[in-house]
Structures are given as C-alpha cells and as structure tokens.
Design a protein around this motif. Structure first.
Motif, PDB file in Angstrom:
ATOM      1  N   ALA A   7       0.852  -1.183   0.000  1.00  0.00           N
ATOM      2  CA  ALA A   7       0.000   0.000   0.000  1.00  0.00           C
ATOM      3  C   ALA A   7       0.886   1.230   0.000  1.00  0.00           C
ATOM      4  O   ALA A   7       1.982   1.219   0.544  1.00  0.00           O
ATOM      5  CB  ALA A   7      -0.915  -0.002   1.223  1.00  0.00           C
ATOM      6  N   GLN A  15      -3.063   6.072   6.638  1.00  0.00           N
ATOM      7  CA  GLN A  15      -2.181   4.933   6.882  1.00  0.00           C
ATOM      8  C   GLN A  15      -2.739   4.065   8.002  1.00  0.00           C
ATOM      9  O   GLN A  15      -2.707   2.833   7.918  1.00  0.00           O
ATOM     10  CB  GLN A  15      -0.768   5.405   7.238  1.00  0.00           C
ATOM     11  CG  GLN A  15       0.004   5.950   6.074  1.00  0.00           C
ATOM     12  CD  GLN A  15       1.373   6.469   6.483  1.00  0.00           C
ATOM     13  OE1 GLN A  15       1.736   6.477   7.658  1.00  0.00           O
ATOM     14  NE2 GLN A  15       2.138   6.907   5.498  1.00  0.00           N
ATOM     15  N   LYS A  19      -3.675   0.148   7.777  1.00  0.00           N
ATOM     16  CA  LYS A  19      -3.127  -0.857   8.705  1.00  0.00           C
ATOM     17  C   LYS A  19      -4.255  -1.676   9.325  1.00  0.00           C
ATOM     18  O   LYS A  19      -4.171  -2.906   9.406  1.00  0.00           O
ATOM     19  CB  LYS A  19      -2.310  -0.186   9.804  1.00  0.00           C
ATOM     20  CG  LYS A  19      -0.964   0.321   9.349  1.00  0.00           C
ATOM     21  CD  LYS A  19      -0.253   1.001  10.522  1.00  0.00           C
ATOM     22  CE  LYS A  19       0.969   1.753  10.084  1.00  0.00           C
ATOM     23  NZ  LYS A  19       1.612   2.463  11.204  1.00  0.00           N
ATOM     24  N   LEU A  38       3.408  -1.040   4.085  1.00  0.00           N
ATOM     25  CA  LEU A  38       2.681   0.213   3.924  1.00  0.00           C
ATOM     26  C   LEU A  38       3.711   1.318   3.735  1.00  0.00           C
ATOM     27  O   LEU A  38       4.435   1.665   4.654  1.00  0.00           O
ATOM     28  CB  LEU A  38       1.808   0.500   5.145  1.00  0.00           C
ATOM     29  CG  LEU A  38       1.038   1.821   5.149  1.00  0.00           C
ATOM     30  CD1 LEU A  38       0.123   1.925   3.929  1.00  0.00           C
ATOM     31  CD2 LEU A  38       0.247   1.956   6.426  1.00  0.00           C
TER      32      LEU A  38
END
Length: 158
Positions: A7, A15, A19, A38
C-alpha cells in the motif's frame, strides 16, 4: 503462494485505516498480514534531484523516464527503511490519485500543478511492478495522459 500486500499512502490518518484494513483481512482470511507493507509518499521512489521546481512538464517527464526508481522505501508497517517496493506478485492496483490539479479550487493547473510527480511516479511504478489490472478512482475532469502515455503507448511490458 501467498501474495504480499503493498500500500502507498502519504496521510498518517489514512495509513492507520490501511493498517487496520490489513489486520482485518488477515483475520478474515486466516493468513498473517505481517508480510504486508505500507509505504508513504510514492514520489520518494524518484531519486532526489531528478525533478526541479519550475521545470516545464516535458522536462519533468523526460527526467522521470530516464531515472531508475528506488527499490526500497520506508515501511510504515514494519518501521524500517529496507522493505522492498517490488515484490512481484500484485495482481491489481487500486489507486486514488490526487485531484487538486484538476479541480476549480486547484485552479485546474493540470500538467503545471504540484501533484504531477505523483502521477509520474505512479505510472512508472505500475509499469515496473508489471501490475496487470489498474483501478483508478477519479473525478470527471481527471487527467490520466501520463499514465496512458507511460503504460499504454510504450512497450513497458515487453
């Protein structure tokens, strides 16, 4: 083969949502999401100094086309700078690229707008990672000519 999820998101609030989403996906599928990465700002894939402020679009395009993208990036999920960006197993890319350069509030600057490097980095990333299916969220006036040029008008997949 379990595919690693990747991502890319600049906003810390988003973010956090990503997650949580990755953790939920792991719970639902029974597969541990710890392999998921991420990453933050996709423009960090372009080496520092490749694009200069004030350059015309054509010069920025030429510079990005001529550079090699970074192969590692700071990973917000793992808290390290050594996660590989290209893991070779993404089957699709779902992206919401920034739209300020295409909006009235953003003065419809398009190619001269500040988010052009995001489009360039994303286009080059998609080609390098060889993602076969793209889903790009957009607005009515969104401009995808860089992605169209980079992905479809060049033989990047050959």
């Amino acid at each position: 083969m379990m595919c690693t999820h990747l991502a890319q998101e600049m906003d810390p609030g988003c973010q956090s949502v990503l997650k949580d989403n990755l953790r939920w996906c792991g719970q639902v599928t029974g597969q541990c999401p710890r392999e998921s990465c991420l990453f933050g700002d996709i423009t960090e894939l372009i080496p520092n100094g490749t694009i200069q402020t004030g350059w015309p679009y054509s010069q920025k395009l030429s510079a990005v086309n001529g550079c090699d993208l970074s192969v590692v990036q700071q990973c917000e999920a793992h808290g390290q700078a050594t996660c590989k960006v290209y893991k070779g197993c993404s089957s699709f890319d779902c992206s919401g690229l920034p739209c300020p350069d295409f909006s009235t509030a953003g003065l419809k600057r398009k190619r001269q707008g500040p988010t052009v490097p995001v489009y360039m980095a994303h286009g080059k990333y998609v080609c390098k990672s060889r993602v076969p299916l793209l889903l790009i969220e957009c607005t009515k006036d969104h401009w995808h000519s860089y992605l169209t040029y980079f992905v479809f008008s060049t033989n990047r997949f050959g």
